[in-house]
Design a protein around this motif. Structure first.
Motif, short mmCIF file in Angstrom:
data_model
loop_
_atom_site.label_atom_id
_atom_site.label_comp_id
_atom_site.label_asym_id
_atom_site.label_seq_id
_atom_site.Cartn_x
_atom_site.Cartn_y
_atom_site.Cartn_z
N ILE A 61 10.55 -10.21 -11.23
CA ILE A 61 10.76 -10.82 -9.91
C ILE A 61 9.51 -11.54 -9.41
O ILE A 61 9.50 -12.08 -8.31
CB ILE A 61 11.17 -9.77 -8.87
N LEU A 62 8.45 -11.53 -10.23
CA LEU A 62 7.16 -12.05 -9.78
C LEU A 62 7.25 -13.50 -9.31
O LEU A 62 6.75 -13.85 -8.24
CB LEU A 62 6.13 -11.92 -10.91
N GLU A 63 7.91 -14.36 -10.10
CA GLU A 63 8.00 -15.77 -9.74
C GLU A 63 8.76 -15.97 -8.43
O GLU A 63 8.35 -16.76 -7.58
CB GLU A 63 8.67 -16.56 -10.86
N PHE A 83 2.46 1.22 -1.70
CA PHE A 83 3.64 1.94 -1.22
C PHE A 83 4.95 1.16 -1.24
O PHE A 83 6.02 1.74 -1.34
CB PHE A 83 3.38 2.46 0.21
N PHE A 84 4.88 -0.17 -1.13
CA PHE A 84 6.12 -0.94 -1.00
C PHE A 84 7.05 -0.83 -2.22
O PHE A 84 8.27 -0.73 -2.04
CB PHE A 84 5.80 -2.41 -0.71
N PRO A 85 6.54 -0.85 -3.46
CA PRO A 85 7.47 -0.71 -4.60
C PRO A 85 8.27 0.60 -4.55
O PRO A 85 9.47 0.62 -4.84
CB PRO A 85 6.54 -0.76 -5.81
N HIS A 86 7.61 1.68 -4.14
CA HIS A 86 8.29 2.98 -4.05
C HIS A 86 9.24 3.01 -2.84
O HIS A 86 10.34 3.58 -2.93
CB HIS A 86 7.26 4.10 -3.95
N THR A 124 1.52 -10.74 -5.48
CA THR A 124 1.56 -10.68 -6.95
C THR A 124 1.43 -9.24 -7.44
O THR A 124 2.19 -8.79 -8.31
CB THR A 124 0.43 -11.53 -7.55
N ALA A 125 0.48 -8.51 -6.86
CA ALA A 125 0.26 -7.12 -7.26
C ALA A 125 1.47 -6.25 -6.93
O ALA A 125 1.89 -5.40 -7.74
CB ALA A 125 -0.98 -6.56 -6.58
N THR A 126 2.07 -6.47 -5.76
CA THR A 126 3.22 -5.68 -5.33
C THR A 126 4.44 -5.96 -6.19
O THR A 126 5.15 -5.04 -6.63
CB THR A 126 3.56 -5.99 -3.85
N ALA A 127 4.70 -7.25 -6.45
CA ALA A 127 5.84 -7.64 -7.29
C ALA A 127 5.66 -7.16 -8.73
O ALA A 127 6.62 -6.71 -9.38
CB ALA A 127 6.03 -9.15 -7.26
N SER A 128 4.43 -7.24 -9.24
CA SER A 128 4.15 -6.78 -10.60
C SER A 128 4.37 -5.27 -10.72
O SER A 128 4.86 -4.79 -11.76
CB SER A 128 2.71 -7.13 -10.99
N SER A 129 4.02 -4.55 -9.67
CA SER A 129 4.23 -3.10 -9.67
C SER A 129 5.72 -2.77 -9.70
O SER A 129 6.16 -1.86 -10.43
CB SER A 129 3.58 -2.48 -8.42
N TRP A 130 6.52 -3.52 -8.96
CA TRP A 130 7.98 -3.35 -8.99
C TRP A 130 8.53 -3.63 -10.40
O TRP A 130 9.36 -2.88 -10.92
CB TRP A 130 8.63 -4.27 -7.97
N ASP A 131 8.03 -4.71 -11.00
CA ASP A 131 8.48 -5.07 -12.35
C ASP A 131 8.14 -3.96 -13.35
O ASP A 131 8.93 -3.66 -14.26
CB ASP A 131 7.83 -6.39 -12.80
#
Length: 335
Positions: free
Chosen positions: A207-209, A163-166, A193-200
């Motif tokens: 933004i993963l790094e 839910f966080f990326p949305h 990592t999973a949340t940042a990758s989903s945003w990307d």
């Protein structure tokens, strides 16, 4: 005690952990430690005659867990974390204070189990399973408490990654803002990592790094919090004796500090961080082993009965950390 008595239990833990490690790679949103915990729980429920495994399983859940925490220090370059994570430091401090105070207040108000509230509070505020792994031996937590805390952290990690990326898109967070949000409001490194990758994936960014470095900065809080808990635990146990700071601090926490300093000094002298990659991977595998053994020894009935109160603590910590992270970004003008 003979080495042969350890082998059956350790061998079972290693075999299950190899499966959990592989599945954790396939399903990073869940992670190897959680998978190992639940496979261990399943095996423990099915096997009735486990005396031959008992010694090795107990060794894995206690000693291997401590060795894993020591090796975890090789993944922390203190200078890099301080340099890059400095911007997010005020937010990190506020979110950690929010989670710990929330867990303490709920414990006092509802008279909940102190082990579970401590583990969930620390796991929510710092870095999920790794923080629980470091804290559990310090407060001498029971296997059921560790398993319950890990399960709660896992549940809210899943929700965050989904839910966080949305939510970040709906709120209009910038790329930097979401990296800080993911790094401070998501519990476990694999879930960050999973949340940042989903945003990307949603925004075509990278933004993963940055999110990972914010998370590593947050991980540093393991050091003062475990030291503080060590002192508190020692004072509680030695009420009639003179308090000793040296006795209060567990050896594995000191070696964790030494490992972090070795990484920091050697990399500053030009050594590649990849040198320490095998030790970091070994640490992750040993944590899976320990969680497998903890799951194996956990009473499923007790885990279920304690789950409700632990979810209450974890849920409130998760919501308030998220709000604190967003509020601090507003205050600092990052959003």
């Amino acid at each position: 005690m003979k080495i042969k008595s350890f082998l059956p239990g350790i061998s079972i833990a290693i075999l299950i952990s190899l499966v959990a490690w592989y599945l954790g790679i396939l399903f990073p949103i869940i992670g190897g430690p959680v998978i190992g915990l639940f496979i261990g729980l399943l095996f423990g429920s099915l096997i009735t005659d486990s005396e031959k495994l008992k010694t090795g399983i107990q060794f894995t859940s206690k000693k291997v867990l401590q060795y894993a925490v020591i090796l975890l220090g090789f993944g922390l370059n203190l200078s890099q974390v301080f340099q890059v994570g400095l911007t997010s430091l005020p937010i990190i401090l506020v979110t950690i204070a929010t989670a710990l105070s929330t867990a303490y207040i709920i414990h006092r108000l509802f008279k909940l189990d102190s082990e579970i509230t401590t583990l969930v509070g620390v796991g929510s505020s710092i870095c999920g399973g790794s923080a629980i792994a470091a804290t559990a031996p310090v407060i001498k937590a029971k296997d059921e408490s560790i398993a319950t805390a890990i399960s709660v952290i896992f549940f809210f990690n899943i929700l965050a990654a989904l839910f966080f990326p949305h939510l970040g898109s709906w709120l209009g967070l910038s790329n930097e803002g979401f990296a800080i949000f993911a790094g401070t409001a998501v519990n476990d490194t694999s879930s960050v990592t999973a949340t940042a990758s989903s945003w990307d994936s949603l925004h075509g960014t990278s933004i993963l790094e940055q999110a990972t470095i914010v998370k590593l900065t947050r991980t540093l809080a393991i050091i003062p919090i475990t030291l503080g808990l060590s002192i508190w635990q020692s004072k509680k146990e030695d009420r009639k004796e003179s308090f000793s700071l040296i006795k209060a601090v567990p050896n594995f926490i000191l070696w964790f500090l030494v490992a972090s300093l070795i990484t920091t000094v050697t990399t500053s002298l030009g050594t590649s961080a990849t040198v320490f990659a095998p030790l970091k991977n070994l640490s992750k595998f040993m944590i899976i082993m320990a969680m497998t053994a903890i799951g194996y020894q956990t009473n499923l009935k007790k885990l279920i009965t304690k789950g409700g109160s632990a979810l209450l603590v974890g849920g409130l910590c998760w919501v308030l950390i998220s709000l604190a992270s967003l509020l601090m970004q507003k205050v600092l003008g990052l959003w």
